[in-house]
Design a protein around this motif. Structure first.
Motif, PDB file in Angstrom:
ATOM      1  N   VAL A  78     -53.764  12.095 -29.054  1.00  0.00           N
ATOM      2  CA  VAL A  78     -54.966  12.672 -29.772  1.00  0.00           C
ATOM      3  C   VAL A  78     -54.686  14.181 -29.803  1.00  0.00           C
ATOM      4  CG1 VAL A  78     -56.543  12.270 -27.816  1.00  0.00           C
ATOM      5  CG2 VAL A  78     -57.667  12.832 -30.135  1.00  0.00           C
ATOM      6  N   GLN A  79     -55.169  14.699 -30.728  1.00  0.00           N
ATOM      7  CA  GLN A  79     -55.292  16.407 -30.823  1.00  0.00           C
ATOM      8  C   GLN A  79     -56.898  16.553 -31.065  1.00  0.00           C
ATOM      9  OE1 GLN A  79     -52.641  18.011 -30.558  1.00  0.00           O
ATOM     10  NE2 GLN A  79     -51.430  16.029 -30.619  1.00  0.00           N
ATOM     11  N   LEU A  80     -57.250  17.595 -30.121  1.00  0.00           N
ATOM     12  CA  LEU A  80     -58.603  18.005 -30.036  1.00  0.00           C
ATOM     13  C   LEU A  80     -58.519  19.404 -30.491  1.00  0.00           C
ATOM     14  CD1 LEU A  80     -59.280  16.300 -26.789  1.00  0.00           C
ATOM     15  CD2 LEU A  80     -59.924  15.548 -28.900  1.00  0.00           C
ATOM     16  N   VAL A  81     -59.536  19.870 -31.284  1.00  0.00           N
ATOM     17  CA  VAL A  81     -59.850  21.263 -31.748  1.00  0.00           C
ATOM     18  C   VAL A  81     -61.026  21.779 -31.437  1.00  0.00           C
ATOM     19  CG1 VAL A  81     -59.461  23.152 -33.641  1.00  0.00           C
ATOM     20  CG2 VAL A  81     -57.686  21.060 -33.277  1.00  0.00           C
ATOM     21  N   GLU A  82     -61.279  22.640 -30.721  1.00  0.00           N
ATOM     22  CA  GLU A  82     -62.883  23.313 -30.475  1.00  0.00           C
ATOM     23  C   GLU A  82     -63.205  24.274 -31.186  1.00  0.00           C
ATOM     24  OE1 GLU A  82     -61.246  22.320 -26.151  1.00  0.00           O
ATOM     25  OE2 GLU A  82     -60.275  23.374 -27.898  1.00  0.00           O
ATOM     26  N   CYS A  85     -62.759  20.540 -24.714  1.00  0.00           N
ATOM     27  CA  CYS A  85     -62.995  19.370 -25.044  1.00  0.00           C
ATOM     28  C   CYS A  85     -62.101  18.440 -24.279  1.00  0.00           C
ATOM     29  CB  CYS A  85     -62.959  19.121 -26.610  1.00  0.00           C
ATOM     30  SG  CYS A  85     -63.198  17.550 -27.482  1.00  0.00           S
ATOM     31  N   ASN A  86     -62.402  17.094 -24.164  1.00  0.00           N
ATOM     32  CA  ASN A  86     -61.598  16.049 -23.198  1.00  0.00           C
ATOM     33  C   ASN A  86     -61.696  14.798 -23.864  1.00  0.00           C
ATOM     34  OD1 ASN A  86     -62.124  13.946 -21.153  1.00  0.00           O
ATOM     35  ND2 ASN A  86     -60.417  15.214 -20.475  1.00  0.00           N
ATOM     36  N   ALA A  87     -60.840  14.146 -24.022  1.00  0.00           N
ATOM     37  CA  ALA A  87     -60.671  12.712 -24.468  1.00  0.00           C
ATOM     38  C   ALA A  87     -60.132  11.895 -23.373  1.00  0.00           C
ATOM     39  CB  ALA A  87     -59.975  12.519 -25.750  1.00  0.00           C
ATOM     40  N   GLN A  88     -60.676  10.779 -23.024  1.00  0.00           N
ATOM     41  CA  GLN A  88     -60.236  10.059 -21.924  1.00  0.00           C
ATOM     42  C   GLN A  88     -59.681   8.717 -22.490  1.00  0.00           C
ATOM     43  OE1 GLN A  88     -62.642   9.391 -18.575  1.00  0.00           O
ATOM     44  NE2 GLN A  88     -63.635  11.553 -18.762  1.00  0.00           N
ATOM     45  N   TYR A  94     -56.832  13.873 -22.335  1.00  0.00           N
ATOM     46  CA  TYR A  94     -56.300  14.953 -23.539  1.00  0.00           C
ATOM     47  C   TYR A  94     -57.219  16.185 -23.582  1.00  0.00           C
ATOM     48  CZ  TYR A  94     -53.286  11.018 -24.465  1.00  0.00           C
ATOM     49  OH  TYR A  94     -52.526   9.987 -24.434  1.00  0.00           O
ATOM     50  N   TRP A  95     -56.741  17.304 -23.672  1.00  0.00           N
ATOM     51  CA  TRP A  95     -57.338  18.486 -23.690  1.00  0.00           C
ATOM     52  C   TRP A  95     -57.385  19.202 -24.935  1.00  0.00           C
ATOM     53  CZ3 TRP A  95     -60.780  19.101 -19.815  1.00  0.00           C
ATOM     54  CH2 TRP A  95     -60.525  18.217 -18.680  1.00  0.00           C
ATOM     55  N   GLY A  96     -58.396  19.967 -25.488  1.00  0.00           N
ATOM     56  CA  GLY A  96     -58.169  20.998 -26.532  1.00  0.00           C
ATOM     57  C   GLY A  96     -57.839  22.286 -25.847  1.00  0.00           C
ATOM     58  N   GLN A  97     -57.654  23.226 -26.646  1.00  0.00           N
ATOM     59  CA  GLN A  97     -57.021  24.734 -26.426  1.00  0.00           C
ATOM     60  C   GLN A  97     -58.278  25.457 -25.646  1.00  0.00           C
ATOM     61  OE1 GLN A  97     -58.020  23.820 -29.556  1.00  0.00           O
ATOM     62  NE2 GLN A  97     -59.349  25.574 -29.997  1.00  0.00           N
TER      63      GLN A  97
END
Length: 120
Positions: free
Chosen positions: A2-6, A95-98, A109-112
């Motif tokens: 997963v990609q995360l964008v804050e 931002c974090n996804a577990q 997973y972490w955003g920038q």
């Protein structure tokens, strides 16, 4: 993966408000939980707020009553509404996804990151 964008960080005066957004590249329900962490200069990254797939939430004591985590599954987005901001809230917010791996271990997973600065 997963990609995360804050987005949504910035400079705000003490007592002010901001809303952070985190858009995921996949359904947010693909994750066991999503949340926000922050890291101030010279300090370790710390939990701010999390929301489990089922909707239960968890907040750091320092933000309870001031911050609210929410989500919009139609937009694959998690939000962090921050009110009554204090200078000590200044940090980079991540931002974090577990997720759970095939071996049953936790994968993060972490955003920038997005900078939040609270200053007059």
């Amino acid at each position: 993966q997963v990609q995360l964008v804050e987005s949504g960080g910035g400079l705000v005066q003490p007592g002010g408000s901001l809303r952070l957004s985190c858009e995921a590249s996949e359904s947010i329900f693909s994750n066991n939980a999503m949340g926000w962490y922050r890291q101030a200069p010279g300090k370790q990254r710390e939990l701010v707020a999390t929301m489990a797939r089922g909707g239960s939430t968890n907040y750091a004591d320092s933000v309870k009553g001031r911050f609210t985590i929410s989500r919009d599954h139609t937009k694959n987005t998690v939000y962090l509404r921050m009110t009554s901001l204090k200078p000590e809230d200044t940090a980079v917010y991540y931002c974090n996804a577990q997720r759970e791996t095939a071996w049953g271990t936790r994968a993060d997973y972490w955003g920038q990151g997005t900078q939040v600065t609270v200053s007059s």
